[in-house]
Design a protein around this motif. Structure first.
Motif, short mmCIF file in Angstrom:
data_model
loop_
_atom_site.label_atom_id
_atom_site.label_comp_id
_atom_site.label_asym_id
_atom_site.label_seq_id
_atom_site.Cartn_x
_atom_site.Cartn_y
_atom_site.Cartn_z
N LEU A 19 0.82 -1.22 0.00
CA LEU A 19 0.00 0.00 0.00
C LEU A 19 0.85 1.26 0.00
O LEU A 19 0.51 2.24 -0.67
N CYS A 20 1.93 1.27 0.75
CA CYS A 20 2.76 2.47 0.89
C CYS A 20 3.78 2.63 -0.23
O CYS A 20 4.23 3.76 -0.50
N ARG A 21 4.16 1.56 -0.88
CA ARG A 21 5.24 1.58 -1.88
C ARG A 21 5.02 2.61 -2.99
O ARG A 21 5.93 3.35 -3.34
N PRO A 22 3.83 2.72 -3.57
CA PRO A 22 3.66 3.68 -4.67
C PRO A 22 3.84 5.15 -4.22
O PRO A 22 4.21 6.00 -5.02
N PHE A 23 3.58 5.42 -2.96
CA PHE A 23 3.62 6.81 -2.48
C PHE A 23 4.95 7.17 -1.82
O PHE A 23 5.37 8.32 -1.84
N LEU A 24 5.61 6.19 -1.19
CA LEU A 24 6.78 6.49 -0.37
C LEU A 24 8.11 5.99 -0.94
O LEU A 24 9.16 6.39 -0.45
N GLY A 25 8.08 5.08 -1.87
CA GLY A 25 9.31 4.46 -2.35
C GLY A 25 9.62 3.22 -1.52
O GLY A 25 9.03 2.98 -0.46
N ALA A 26 10.57 2.43 -2.00
CA ALA A 26 10.85 1.13 -1.40
C ALA A 26 11.34 1.22 0.04
O ALA A 26 10.81 0.54 0.93
N GLN A 27 12.37 2.01 0.29
CA GLN A 27 12.96 2.06 1.64
C GLN A 27 11.99 2.63 2.66
O GLN A 27 11.86 2.10 3.78
N SER A 28 11.30 3.72 2.33
CA SER A 28 10.36 4.32 3.28
C SER A 28 9.16 3.42 3.53
O SER A 28 8.69 3.30 4.67
N ALA A 29 8.65 2.78 2.48
CA ALA A 29 7.53 1.85 2.65
C ALA A 29 7.94 0.68 3.54
O ALA A 29 7.18 0.24 4.41
N ASN A 30 9.17 0.20 3.35
CA ASN A 30 9.70 -0.88 4.18
C ASN A 30 9.77 -0.43 5.64
O ASN A 30 9.36 -1.16 6.55
N ALA A 31 10.28 0.77 5.88
CA ALA A 31 10.40 1.27 7.25
C ALA A 31 9.04 1.43 7.91
O ALA A 31 8.85 1.02 9.06
N VAL A 32 8.09 2.01 7.21
CA VAL A 32 6.74 2.19 7.78
C VAL A 32 6.12 0.84 8.12
O VAL A 32 5.59 0.64 9.22
N ALA A 33 6.19 -0.09 7.17
CA ALA A 33 5.59 -1.42 7.40
C ALA A 33 6.25 -2.11 8.59
O ALA A 33 5.56 -2.70 9.44
N LEU A 34 7.57 -2.02 8.68
CA LEU A 34 8.27 -2.69 9.79
C LEU A 34 8.00 -2.03 11.13
O LEU A 34 7.84 -2.72 12.14
#
Length: 173
Positions: free
Chosen positions: A67-82
């Protein structure tokens, strides 16, 4: 060969799967008794509960990442999810895996859980970086597989940290 009149609980572990005069029913009964005695080991009970919590948290993390990947990019989406699923993971493992209840040391447990989060971020973030270095055009599916595999390694580290450091007071729950 064992004495066929020896009760199953008095036989060595190797006899659990040996057929005797009771036929297959006897073999099955001894196998079930063996599993019950193995289940008595606290670490096996904890690993089973930890696995259930891990499945829920992994699916949640993958969904949040996607869900976050399209808006935040790979590293930020990974950080938010984790970060989100790490808080959920620590709370669920505290309650279900290690049977720690009540407010005592709640904040300290979550602060200590941040160490496990840091390990997971380094492993998954590093794996994403390695993926994009090796394949700059990697898609979201490749990123999800990469973070999942790195997450499995992080999970083994997390269980060890939770069992031997964070919740050591409840090790035999």
């Amino acid at each position: 060969m064992d004495n066929p009149f020896t009760p199953p609980e008095a036989r060595p572990d190797s006899a659990l799967l040996e057929p005797d005069r009771a036929g297959l029913g006897g073999v099955r009964l001894r196998a079930v008794r063996g599993l019950r005695s193995a289940w008595g080991a606290p670490v096996l009970r904890q690993l089973t509960r930890f696995t259930g919590v891990g499945i829920v948290c992994t699916l949640s993390s993958l969904a949040l990442y996607a869900l976050c990947r399209p808006f935040l990019g790979a590293q930020s989406a990974n950080a938010v999810a984790l970060i989100v699923t790490s808080l959920m993971n620590t709370a669920l493992n505290r309650r279900y895996t290690f049977k720690v209840r009540g407010p005592g040391r709640l904040a300290q447990d979550h602060v200590n859980g941040l160490v496990a989060l840091a390990v997971a971020l380094v492993l998954t973030g590093g794996s994403l970086e390695a993926l994009h270095w090796a394949n700059p055009s990697a898609d979201v599916t490749a990123e999800l597989w990469t973070t999942t595999v790195a997450g499995w390694v992080a999970t083994a580290v997390r269980f060890s940290l939770l069992r031997h450091w964070i919740f050591r007071r409840a090790r035999d729950a």
